[in-house]
Motif scaffolding. Structure first.
Motif, short mmCIF file in Angstrom:
data_model
loop_
_atom_site.label_atom_id
_atom_site.label_comp_id
_atom_site.label_asym_id
_atom_site.label_seq_id
_atom_site.Cartn_x
_atom_site.Cartn_y
_atom_site.Cartn_z
N MET A 27 -15.03 4.58 -9.03
CA MET A 27 -14.04 3.55 -9.12
C MET A 27 -13.05 3.90 -10.23
O MET A 27 -13.41 3.97 -11.39
N ASN A 28 -11.81 4.20 -9.85
CA ASN A 28 -10.81 4.44 -10.87
C ASN A 28 -10.00 3.17 -11.11
O ASN A 28 -10.14 2.20 -10.37
N ARG A 29 -9.18 3.18 -12.14
CA ARG A 29 -8.44 1.98 -12.52
C ARG A 29 -6.93 2.09 -12.25
O ARG A 29 -6.15 1.33 -12.80
N ILE A 30 -6.53 3.00 -11.41
CA ILE A 30 -5.10 3.19 -11.16
C ILE A 30 -4.48 1.92 -10.60
O ILE A 30 -3.48 1.42 -11.14
N LYS A 31 -5.07 1.37 -9.56
CA LYS A 31 -4.51 0.17 -8.95
C LYS A 31 -4.52 -1.00 -9.93
O LYS A 31 -3.54 -1.75 -10.04
N GLU A 32 -5.62 -1.17 -10.63
CA GLU A 32 -5.75 -2.25 -11.60
C GLU A 32 -4.65 -2.19 -12.66
O GLU A 32 -3.99 -3.19 -12.96
N LEU A 33 -4.41 -1.01 -13.20
CA LEU A 33 -3.38 -0.85 -14.23
C LEU A 33 -1.98 -1.00 -13.65
O LEU A 33 -1.09 -1.55 -14.29
N ARG A 34 -1.79 -0.52 -12.43
CA ARG A 34 -0.49 -0.66 -11.78
C ARG A 34 -0.16 -2.13 -11.55
O ARG A 34 0.93 -2.60 -11.84
N LYS A 35 -1.15 -2.88 -11.07
CA LYS A 35 -0.95 -4.31 -10.84
C LYS A 35 -0.71 -5.04 -12.16
O LYS A 35 0.13 -5.93 -12.24
N LYS A 36 -1.44 -4.65 -13.19
CA LYS A 36 -1.26 -5.26 -14.52
C LYS A 36 0.15 -5.02 -15.03
O LYS A 36 0.74 -5.88 -15.68
N ALA A 37 0.70 -3.84 -14.73
CA ALA A 37 2.07 -3.51 -15.12
C ALA A 37 3.10 -4.16 -14.19
O ALA A 37 4.29 -4.08 -14.44
N ASP A 38 2.60 -4.79 -13.13
CA ASP A 38 3.45 -5.49 -12.16
C ASP A 38 4.50 -4.57 -11.53
O ASP A 38 5.68 -4.88 -11.50
N ILE B 199 -0.35 8.46 -4.59
CA ILE B 199 -0.85 7.38 -5.46
C ILE B 199 -1.70 6.41 -4.65
O ILE B 199 -2.78 6.00 -5.10
N SER B 200 -1.25 6.07 -3.47
CA SER B 200 -2.01 5.18 -2.59
C SER B 200 -3.38 5.76 -2.28
O SER B 200 -4.40 5.06 -2.32
N LYS B 201 -3.44 7.05 -2.00
CA LYS B 201 -4.72 7.71 -1.70
C LYS B 201 -5.61 7.76 -2.94
O LYS B 201 -6.82 7.62 -2.84
N TYR B 202 -5.00 7.96 -4.12
CA TYR B 202 -5.78 7.94 -5.36
C TYR B 202 -6.41 6.56 -5.57
O TYR B 202 -7.58 6.45 -5.92
N GLU B 203 -5.61 5.52 -5.34
CA GLU B 203 -6.11 4.16 -5.55
C GLU B 203 -7.26 3.84 -4.61
O GLU B 203 -8.20 3.14 -4.99
N ARG B 204 -7.20 4.32 -3.39
CA ARG B 204 -8.26 4.06 -2.41
C ARG B 204 -9.39 5.08 -2.49
O ARG B 204 -10.33 5.03 -1.70
N GLU B 205 -9.24 6.02 -3.43
CA GLU B 205 -10.21 7.09 -3.65
C GLU B 205 -10.43 7.94 -2.39
O GLU B 205 -11.52 8.43 -2.13
N GLN B 206 -9.37 8.12 -1.64
CA GLN B 206 -9.38 9.01 -0.49
C GLN B 206 -9.00 10.42 -0.90
O GLN B 206 -9.17 11.36 -0.14
N ARG B 207 -8.48 10.53 -2.11
CA ARG B 207 -8.06 11.82 -2.66
C ARG B 207 -8.23 11.73 -4.18
O ARG B 207 -8.00 10.69 -4.76
N LYS B 208 -8.65 12.84 -4.79
CA LYS B 208 -8.85 12.86 -6.24
C LYS B 208 -7.69 13.58 -6.90
O LYS B 208 -7.31 14.67 -6.48
#
Length: 118
Positions: free
Chosen positions: A1-12, A34-43
């Protein structure tokens, strides 16, 4: 579980905005990636992790979900940097699976969290 999406949403900001802002800084990461990173479909590659961590002003281990704290102190940065470099050499030399590398790095990060390196 990475935090890319969480931080992106926090930054609005949207994925497209993030990609555009990174490109403005000379970092070419597509919205699709970026979308693939957030869904962990790609590292992300190590340099991509670093670019994203720098953008969000957090540590790479935090962004990757390996630690619970956002910023490493200087001692922890040194330990993590040294261990990551050593692990990269070892994993490249011995062709370990990326999942094995990730588990080892997480174990080390959790040890730092628990104060075992103080």
């Amino acid at each position: 579980m990475n935090r890319i999406k969480e931080l992106r949403k926090k930054a609005d900001i949207s994925i497209d905005q993030l990609s555009l802002e990174l490109k403005e800084k000379g970092i070419n990461i597509s919205a699709s990636a970026i979308s693939k990173y957030e869904r962990e479909q790609r590292k992300p590659k190590p340099e991509t992790w670093r670019a994203l961590a720098d953008y969000f002003d957090v540590s790479v281990p935090y962004l990757r979900g390996a630690t619970t704290y956002e910023i490493l102190d200087l001692n922890e940065k040194g330990i993590y940097g040294y261990v990551t470099e050593a692990m990269d050499r070892a994993f490249n030399d011995y062709a370990f699976l990326p999942e094995t590398k990730e588990r080892v790095l997480k174990a080390i990060a959790y040890s730092i969290d628990d104060g075992e390196f103080n």
